[in-house]
Enzyme design. Sequence first.
Site, PDB file in Angstrom:
ATOM      1  N   PRO A   1      22.181  72.656 137.683  1.00  8.77           N
ATOM      2  CA  PRO A   1      23.223  71.907 136.974  1.00  8.77           C
ATOM      3  C   PRO A   1      23.842  70.755 137.756  1.00  8.77           C
ATOM      4  CG  PRO A   1      24.129  73.940 137.819  1.00  8.77           C
ATOM      5  CD  PRO A   1      22.667  73.969 138.150  1.00  8.77           C
TER       6      PRO A   1
ATOM      7  N   CYS B   1      25.406  79.669 143.903  1.00  6.01           N
ATOM      8  CA  CYS B   1      26.501  79.872 142.937  1.00  6.01           C
ATOM      9  C   CYS B   1      26.015  79.619 141.514  1.00  6.01           C
ATOM     10  CB  CYS B   1      27.676  78.964 143.272  1.00  6.01           C
ATOM     11  SG  CYS B   1      28.385  79.279 144.912  1.00  6.01           S
ATOM     12  N   HIS B   2      25.334  78.500 141.311  1.00  2.74           N
ATOM     13  CA  HIS B   2      24.896  78.147 139.959  1.00  2.74           C
ATOM     14  C   HIS B   2      23.448  77.705 139.919  1.00  2.74           C
ATOM     15  CE1 HIS B   2      29.314  77.599 140.012  1.00  2.74           C
ATOM     16  NE2 HIS B   2      29.242  78.189 138.824  1.00  2.74           N
ATOM     17  N   GLY B   3      22.725  77.874 141.031  1.00  4.08           N
ATOM     18  CA  GLY B   3      21.271  77.653 141.029  1.00  4.08           C
ATOM     19  C   GLY B   3      20.851  76.205 141.103  1.00  4.08           C
TER      20      GLY B   3
ATOM     21  N   LEU C   1      30.009  72.006 141.675  1.00  2.00           N
ATOM     22  CA  LEU C   1      31.381  72.510 141.739  1.00  2.00           C
ATOM     23  C   LEU C   1      31.908  72.618 143.171  1.00  2.00           C
ATOM     24  CD1 LEU C   1      31.319  75.266 138.977  1.00  2.00           C
ATOM     25  CD2 LEU C   1      32.303  72.982 138.837  1.00  2.00           C
TER      26      LEU C   1
END
Length: 275
Positions: free
Chosen positions: A253, A238-240, A220
């Site tokens: 991701p 943020c999202h690993g 992202l």
Amino acid sequence: LVWLKAVFCSLDTMATLKSLVGKGALARVIASATTSTVNTFHAAPRAAVSGAALSRAATTTARITTGRACVVSSHFGQTQVRFAHTEIPDSFEPYKRASTGDPKEADYSRRAFTYLLGAGGTVASVHMAKNIVQEFLSTWSASADVLALAKMEVDLTKIPEGKNMTFKWRGKPVFVRHRPASEIETEAAVDVSSLRHKETDSERTQKPEWLVVLGICTHLGCVPIADAGDFGGYFCPCHGSHYDASGRIRKGPAPLNLEIPEYQFIEDDTKIVVG
């Protein structure tokens, strides 16, 4: 009263002209004229017109032009005889330019001057058009401040081995990593078939000891943290998303590896130019 006077004068003038034309007096006046000035005479009552008066008009006429006659009358009793100038001179030599040599050579010289003048005007017009187009196209080119940001120079001698430094290029973070030999061997031994985005370590580096990647997560657009994560490379909290020391996605991701910008080595491989 003025209007009635004008009408009566006009009628009287027309009657006088009719009597003159009927008697052939107008033709005698025209025949007696030999030069180029319009004769003007006033209309008189029909009873006052006589042969002696016409003779005086012919002898005292003030030089009128021969040619086609046109009789014009006004409302105030004045009659004019005008002539169309249809005479053509026998020769136009007095109006010609004096020639001092062969007529053909003079004609050629005049042609050469005309051609030279036309060619000079054409060259000047083309040059002017070129300048206009060049100025117009220059408005589309990038300004100096934009060109300055288009490329970035990094001094590699200031980055110690095993360290990662972040630089800003076109508003984006750029990671420049000086990798030790152990890290190079570890990344080269990774099984490419197990990777999500299959790239070898040699495909991602121009020189094994230097890794240059954009510091933007491919998930992202977050900015990863250097020297962090499960694989010792980069980690996006943020999202690993976990990246290894070659910038390849190993966990999380993110779908792709970290992007590699265009760069080249200069000055005996002591500097790189990004962009």
